[in-house]
Design a protein around this motif. Structure first.
Motif, PDB file in Angstrom:
ATOM      1  N   VAL A 216       4.670  10.603   5.546  1.00 23.86           N
ATOM      2  CA  VAL A 216       3.484  10.296   6.367  1.00 23.86           C
ATOM      3  C   VAL A 216       3.001   8.870   6.102  1.00 23.86           C
ATOM      4  O   VAL A 216       2.692   8.095   7.027  1.00 23.86           O
ATOM      5  N   VAL A 217       2.933   8.504   4.807  1.00 24.80           N
ATOM      6  CA  VAL A 217       2.480   7.154   4.469  1.00 24.80           C
ATOM      7  C   VAL A 217       3.435   6.103   5.014  1.00 24.80           C
ATOM      8  O   VAL A 217       3.022   5.052   5.543  1.00 24.80           O
ATOM      9  N   ALA A 218       4.761   6.401   4.885  1.00 26.70           N
ATOM     10  CA  ALA A 218       5.742   5.448   5.408  1.00 26.70           C
ATOM     11  C   ALA A 218       5.603   5.288   6.913  1.00 26.70           C
ATOM     12  O   ALA A 218       5.691   4.181   7.449  1.00 26.70           O
ATOM     13  N   LEU A 219       5.405   6.420   7.592  1.00 22.47           N
ATOM     14  CA  LEU A 219       5.197   6.339   9.046  1.00 22.47           C
ATOM     15  C   LEU A 219       3.939   5.527   9.369  1.00 22.47           C
ATOM     16  O   LEU A 219       3.938   4.712  10.315  1.00 22.47           O
ATOM     17  N   MET A 220       2.892   5.775   8.591  1.00 16.90           N
ATOM     18  CA  MET A 220       1.668   4.985   8.799  1.00 16.90           C
ATOM     19  C   MET A 220       1.927   3.494   8.527  1.00 16.90           C
ATOM     20  O   MET A 220       1.425   2.622   9.256  1.00 16.90           O
ATOM     21  N   GLY A 221       2.729   3.215   7.483  1.00 12.20           N
ATOM     22  CA  GLY A 221       3.062   1.811   7.204  1.00 12.20           C
ATOM     23  C   GLY A 221       3.836   1.187   8.346  1.00 12.20           C
ATOM     24  O   GLY A 221       3.586   0.044   8.730  1.00 12.20           O
ATOM     25  N   LEU A 222       4.800   1.955   8.883  1.00 14.36           N
ATOM     26  CA  LEU A 222       5.561   1.437  10.024  1.00 14.36           C
ATOM     27  C   LEU A 222       4.660   1.171  11.220  1.00 14.36           C
ATOM     28  O   LEU A 222       4.784   0.142  11.911  1.00 14.36           O
TER      29      LEU A 222
ATOM     30  N   SER B   9       7.812  24.657  -9.554  1.00 15.69           N
ATOM     31  CA  SER B   9       6.599  23.902  -9.199  1.00 15.69           C
ATOM     32  C   SER B   9       6.936  22.443  -8.923  1.00 15.69           C
ATOM     33  O   SER B   9       6.379  21.815  -8.007  1.00 15.69           O
ATOM     34  N   LEU B  10       7.869  21.879  -9.731  1.00 13.74           N
ATOM     35  CA  LEU B  10       8.279  20.491  -9.520  1.00 13.74           C
ATOM     36  C   LEU B  10       8.917  20.319  -8.160  1.00 13.74           C
ATOM     37  O   LEU B  10       8.632  19.355  -7.445  1.00 13.74           O
ATOM     38  N   ARG B  11       9.809  21.272  -7.816  1.00 12.26           N
ATOM     39  CA  ARG B  11      10.442  21.174  -6.487  1.00 12.26           C
ATOM     40  C   ARG B  11       9.387  21.254  -5.389  1.00 12.26           C
ATOM     41  O   ARG B  11       9.434  20.516  -4.398  1.00 12.26           O
ATOM     42  N   ARG B  12       8.432  22.150  -5.601  1.00 15.02           N
ATOM     43  CA  ARG B  12       7.368  22.271  -4.599  1.00 15.02           C
ATOM     44  C   ARG B  12       6.547  20.985  -4.500  1.00 15.02           C
ATOM     45  O   ARG B  12       6.243  20.472  -3.421  1.00 15.02           O
ATOM     46  N   ASN B  13       6.212  20.433  -5.683  1.00 14.85           N
ATOM     47  CA  ASN B  13       5.433  19.171  -5.687  1.00 14.85           C
ATOM     48  C   ASN B  13       6.227  18.019  -5.078  1.00 14.85           C
ATOM     49  O   ASN B  13       5.677  17.161  -4.374  1.00 14.85           O
ATOM     50  N   LEU B  14       7.543  18.023  -5.384  1.00 13.27           N
ATOM     51  CA  LEU B  14       8.372  16.968  -4.812  1.00 13.27           C
ATOM     52  C   LEU B  14       8.423  17.053  -3.299  1.00 13.27           C
ATOM     53  O   LEU B  14       8.378  16.044  -2.588  1.00 13.27           O
ATOM     54  N   LEU B  15       8.524  18.277  -2.819  1.00  9.92           N
ATOM     55  CA  LEU B  15       8.537  18.453  -1.363  1.00  9.92           C
ATOM     56  C   LEU B  15       7.216  18.002  -0.754  1.00  9.92           C
ATOM     57  O   LEU B  15       7.186  17.320   0.288  1.00  9.92           O
ATOM     58  N   ILE B  16       6.122  18.402  -1.424  1.00  9.42           N
ATOM     59  CA  ILE B  16       4.803  17.964  -0.914  1.00  9.42           C
ATOM     60  C   ILE B  16       4.679  16.446  -0.978  1.00  9.42           C
ATOM     61  O   ILE B  16       4.226  15.783  -0.037  1.00  9.42           O
ATOM     62  N   GLY B  17       5.084  15.877  -2.139  1.00 11.66           N
ATOM     63  CA  GLY B  17       5.005  14.415  -2.283  1.00 11.66           C
ATOM     64  C   GLY B  17       5.882  13.697  -1.285  1.00 11.66           C
ATOM     65  O   GLY B  17       5.501  12.668  -0.716  1.00 11.66           O
TER      66      GLY B  17
ATOM     67  N   MET C  67       0.837  -1.205   0.000  1.00 14.32           N
ATOM     68  CA  MET C  67       0.000   0.000   0.000  1.00 14.32           C
ATOM     69  C   MET C  67       0.867   1.249   0.000  1.00 14.32           C
ATOM     70  O   MET C  67       0.540   2.253  -0.664  1.00 14.32           O
ATOM     71  N   VAL C  68       2.002   1.220   0.749  1.00 21.29           N
ATOM     72  CA  VAL C  68       2.921   2.368   0.735  1.00 21.29           C
ATOM     73  C   VAL C  68       3.454   2.587  -0.677  1.00 21.29           C
ATOM     74  O   VAL C  68       3.527   3.732  -1.165  1.00 21.29           O
ATOM     75  N   LEU C  69       3.840   1.469  -1.339  1.00 16.26           N
ATOM     76  CA  LEU C  69       4.357   1.595  -2.698  1.00 16.26           C
ATOM     77  C   LEU C  69       3.293   2.145  -3.638  1.00 16.26           C
ATOM     78  O   LEU C  69       3.582   2.984  -4.511  1.00 16.26           O
TER      79      LEU C  69
END
Length: 931
Positions: A291-297, A277-285, A17-19
């Motif tokens: 967050v997702v990884a922490l939730m997975g852990l 915009s890409l840098r901003r999106n990358l930071l957001i992503g 799910m994280v992937l």
């Protein structure tokens, strides 16, 4: 426990799910970036189009080599001064040269020699041959070409230049206009972030590059990405420019020329906003992925770790049933699963424990053999008892089988496997681990197709004790439990086998019965009697051959079956040996006892019936007893005929009752004092359909022997009581009836109930019934007789002892039993008028009976002297032919009706002329028979 696919694990699913989230976020970023890049590319394309169009228009207005320049040069070429390329040529060119401050005008011939130049400003000198080295100029002059030539390197200035050539009318020279590209191809927009290139579309040579770049001017774009812009000017192309910088380019054609203006802007500037915009999106992503990884852990720790612990516990329990329970921590669902699993595991432990306990203590031997013939499972009982172990092969099993059963077992097993029978049951003798031979019932069940078992299940049940018990029962079924001799069934089996052999010798049967053995039991007890029987069994066994059979039929009866006897003489020799052996004294305890036996002998030929042979020997034995005991007798044809007659009589007598062939006759009993009828005695008769009236002496003994005397006696009692009740009512006075009771009847536990039922049904007064019993009844079983007679006497029924004085008399019995009268036997009565001894005995018996309160009846009175003697000695009543013969009931009623209370005067009894006439003591004989 089989592991499931790794992708089904909770950890794999969580990180999956994280992937998926990573891919979704990355995809969104890529899509957004591509959209922004596309947007920026569109913006840049529009901007470059605008800038390029403006610059191209400016360049086109400044330099139009294909248009006005050629026209001007053509006009000049037509002037005589220029055409002649003489002295006036320079003056003619001067106006044009002064008007054009960029470039130079000159005339050059085919050899490349400058013929004429403008006065000024011209860097070209007349007579110079430098342009003769320029191939494009020389070619243009030599071919008289009109138009703009390709860019070339100015031999004087070394700059990249363009020229326009117009041939002179003479055809030997051309008017050439040379222009430095950098002088007129300057961009309108001085913005250095925008790069401008002017390229000759024919050769791809860069004529101008702004801002100035090293080695850019004069380079070719044919081998670069910029080449596509020479033919396609309406599309933005990303390419690496002549200066080595990657830009976004767009080309615009310069009107009326072979030149194209290529305008470009660097990717950094073009995509600055998109990359931001890409840098901003990358930071957001990245933040979202963190967050997702922490939730997975967290999920892995909350679900995956408890799940792994549960899985580990399951694996542990799979290999070790005593492993600890799975932890119930973690999410509720996993806790429920763990609790359920623990409960299941606990149930499994209990079931496994129960199974182990059952297998540990089960008496059956359980084995599992795989398809290769190897033991894969051996129950503890089988391991202990048979010494078999896991890994042993079938040879180890067969080695335990008794050699006498081994080949049979192998053949049965092979047949079973070949026929693919589901189950097999077989019995075999098997040696246990101590070498003791045991009997096993072996069952086999083919479970090779069962993935859990994967083999043939063998179950062996130890039936040694059962087989021994069965053999013991079989021995008991064929042997006498007291003596160990063959019993009746075994004797019949042996005799049947001997008589079924047509080639064998004749068989001889000796039927031995002890004489007066009852006295031994009565005097010394049954225990001593049993010891005597055992001792006699040993004696009989010792005097016969091993091939002979000695059996006991029960009681004191023995049988010897032999095939060594050839004739009657040899049979008599063996019979005498048997008697002598039995006569030898026996010492039982401290007592010395003497017994004897009567022997009946019957010879049998092959084909004779075993039962008939035994019956013949038994008949001969009774003949020997009748002959005085302690002797032997052969069965002959007369005995056979008598036996057959008795058999037919017994068979016909069975049907006599149901076919109503029995009837009653009555003999009056007379009071000697007044000649009045005191009562009657009921006597049974058999009216045979073929033989007529059968004398009682012919069928009563048969009834006694066969037991038919019980139902016959019950019928006589019922019929006599019914007749007495009816006759009493008919005559208006009570009639007493006497009925004989046999020993078998008296021994019946329901005799008293039977008498009560008959009296109630017929309505006869108990005082009108007299039951007669013989003295032998009192002697045989005194306790039974006393209970029955006392109960009958208490009901008011009179009791009489029949045939008194025949040898069984005992004053003790007379005092013990409630007897009302005695009946003197005719053996004494018939002699009272001729024999003083008999007269004295009768007188004494009458006096004794009267002194004990009993009445006396005399049987068989046939003469007047007998009657008078009895009357004088105060005998109470009498019966016999002197008074009346037994007669049917209707005749008795008629006789009593005519005579009133008395009978006619007695008259002498004539001697019977027919040999089968009834004797005068018939009543006495019948009484004995029925009794």
């Amino acid at each position: 426990m089989r592991r499931s696919a790794w992708w089904r694990s909770i950890a794999a699913q969580v990180w999956g799910m994280v992937l998926v989230c990573v891919l979704l976020v990355g995809g969104l970023i890529v899509v957004n970036t591509r959209a922004e890049l596309g947007h920026e590319r569109s913006v840049v394309s529009a901007s470059l189009q605008r800038v390029g169009s403006a610059e191209a228009t400016s360049i086109s207005d400044t330099f139009d080599p294909e248009g006005s320049t050629i026209t001007t040069l053509a006009n000049l070429a037509g002037s005589p001064e220029i055409a002649a390329a003489g002295p006036g040529c320079s003056a003619a060119l001067a106006p044009i040269q002064s008007a054009v401050d960029q470039g130079s005008l000159f005339v050059v011939d085919a050899s490349g020699t400058v013929l004429c130049t403008a006065v000024k400003p011209s860097y070209v000198r007349t007579g110079s041959q430098a342009f003769g080295q320029v191939g494009v100029v020389r070619t243009a002059v030599a071919e008289h070409t009109t138009g703009t030539g390709e860019a070339f390197e100015d031999p004087v200035t070394g700059a990249l230049s363009l020229f326009t050539a117009v041939p002179l009318p003479s055809g030997k020279a051309s008017l050439v206009f040379v222009l430095d590209s950098q002088d007129f191809l300057l961009p309108v927009d001085p913005d250095t972030s925008v790069t401008s290139l002017v390229v000759d579309s024919r050769s791809g040579v860069v004529l101008m590059h702004y801002p100035t770049a090293k080695d850019a001017i004069g380079s070719s774009v044919m081998a670069t990405g910029v080449q596509a812009l020479l033919t396609n000017g309406g599309k933005v192309t990303t390419a690496t420019g002549p200066d080595g910088v990657r830009r976004l380019y767009r080309s615009v054609a310069i009107a009326d020329s072979h030149l194209r203006l290529i305008v470009g802007v660097s990717e950094a500037k073009a995509y600055a906003a998109a990359r931001a915009s890409l840098r901003r999106n990358l930071l957001i992503g990245l933040g979202m992925l963190v967050v997702v990884a922490l939730m997975g852990l967290i999920l892995q720790r909350r679900i995956g770790r408890p799940a792994r612990r549960l899985q580990a516990a399951i694996h542990a329990l799979a290999s070790d049933p005593e492993a600890p329970d799975a932890p119930t921590s973690g999410p509720t669902e996993l806790a429920v699963v763990a609790a359920t699993f623990n409960a299941t595991a606990d149930a499994r432990r209990k079931a496994d424990g129960l199974s182990r306990a059952i297998l540990q203590h089960a008496s059956d031997h359980l084995l599992v053999v795989d398809p290769h013939g190897t033991l894969t499972f051996v129950a503890p009982t089988a391991e202990r008892a048979l010494g078999l172990h896991v890994g042993d092969d079938l040879d180890a099993i067969f080695s335990r089988v008794h050699q006498g059963d081994r080949e049979r077992i192998r053949a049965r097993v092979a047949e079973w496997l070949a026929a693919s029978v589901v189950d097999l049951e077989i019995e075999a003798r098997v040696y246990d681990s101590h070498g003791v031979l045991r009997s096993l019932d072996i069952t086999a069940q083919d479970l090779r197709a069962d993935g859990t078992v994967g083999g043939v299940v063998l179950t062996g049940r130890d039936v040694t004790e059962r087989r021994a018990f069965e053999e013991h029962l079989a021995h008991q079924a064929r042997h006498d439990p007291l003596t160990g001799l063959a019993n009746r069934a075994a004797v019949l089996e042996r005799l049947s086998a001997d008589l079924a052999d047509p080639t064998g010798d004749a068989a001889c049967v000796f039927f031995v019965d002890l004489d007066r053995f009852k006295l031994v039991n009565d005097s010394h007890g049954h225990a001593v009697g049993d010891q005597v029987l055992v001792a006699l069994a040993h004696k009989l066994t010792s005097i016969v051959a091993p091939s002979d059979l000695v059996g006991r039929f029960g009681g004191d009866e023995f049988v010897v079956v032999t095939r060594r006897i050839a004739d009657a003489q040899e049979a008599e020799v063996l019979a005498s040996s048997i008697r002598r052996t039995m006569e030898q004294p026996l010492v039982v305890g401290r007592r010395e006892l003497f017994v004897s036996g009567s022997v009946g002998i019957a010879m049998a030929e092959p084909g004779d019936a075993p039962d008939a042979v035994l019956r013949n020997a038994d008949t001969a034995m009774y003949r020997a007893k009748a002959a005085g005991r302690n002797c032997s007798s052969f069965f002959d044809s007369a005995m056979r005929a008598e036996a057959q007659r008795l058999l037919r009589t017994e068979s016909d007598l069975h049907r006599a009752l149901e076919r109503e062939q029995l009837t009653l006759h009555f003999q009056p009993i007379v009071d000697l004092s007044d000649q009045r009828v005191h009562g009657v005695e009921a006597l049974v008769r058999w009216n045979h359909p073929y033989h007529g009236l059968v004398p009682p002496g012919d069928f009563i003994p048969v009834a006694e022997e066969s037991g038919l005397v019980v139902p016959i006696g019950a019928w006589v009692l019922d019929a006599a009581c019914h007749w007495a009740a009816a006759t009493s009512e008919r005559l208006g006075r009570p009639i007493r009836v006497s009925v004989n009771v046999s020993p078998r009847q008296l021994a019946q536990p329901d005799l008293v109930d039977l008498v009560d039922e008959v009296l109630n049904r017929t309505g006869l007064d108990p005082a009108q019934l007299c039951l007669e019993v013989t003295e032998s009844v009192l002697v045989q079983d005194a306790h039974v007789a006393e209970r029955a007679l006392t109960a009958l006497h208490d009901r008011g029924i009179r009791l009489s002892i029949d045939d008194f004085g025949t040898g069984w008399s005992s004053l003790t019995y007379l005092q013990q039993f409630p007897i009302d009268e005695i009946k003197l036997d005719r053996s004494y009565v018939s002699k009272v008028d001729t024999d003083h001894g008999a007269a004295a005995i009768v007188g004494a018996l009458v006096g004794m009976a009267h002194s004990m309160g009993m009445t006396v009846t005399a049987e068989g009175v046939e003469t007047e002297g007998q009657r008078e003697f009895l009357r004088l000695h105060r005998c109470d009543t009498a019966q016999g032919y002197l008074f009346a013969r037994p007669m049917p009931g209707e005749q008795v009623v008629a006789l009593l009706g005519e005579a009133g209370h008395g009978l006619p005067a007695p008259r002498p009894v004539p001697q019977p002329e027919q040999p089968d006439a009834e004797p005068s003591d018939e009543g006495s004989k019948e009484g004995q028979a029925v009794a």
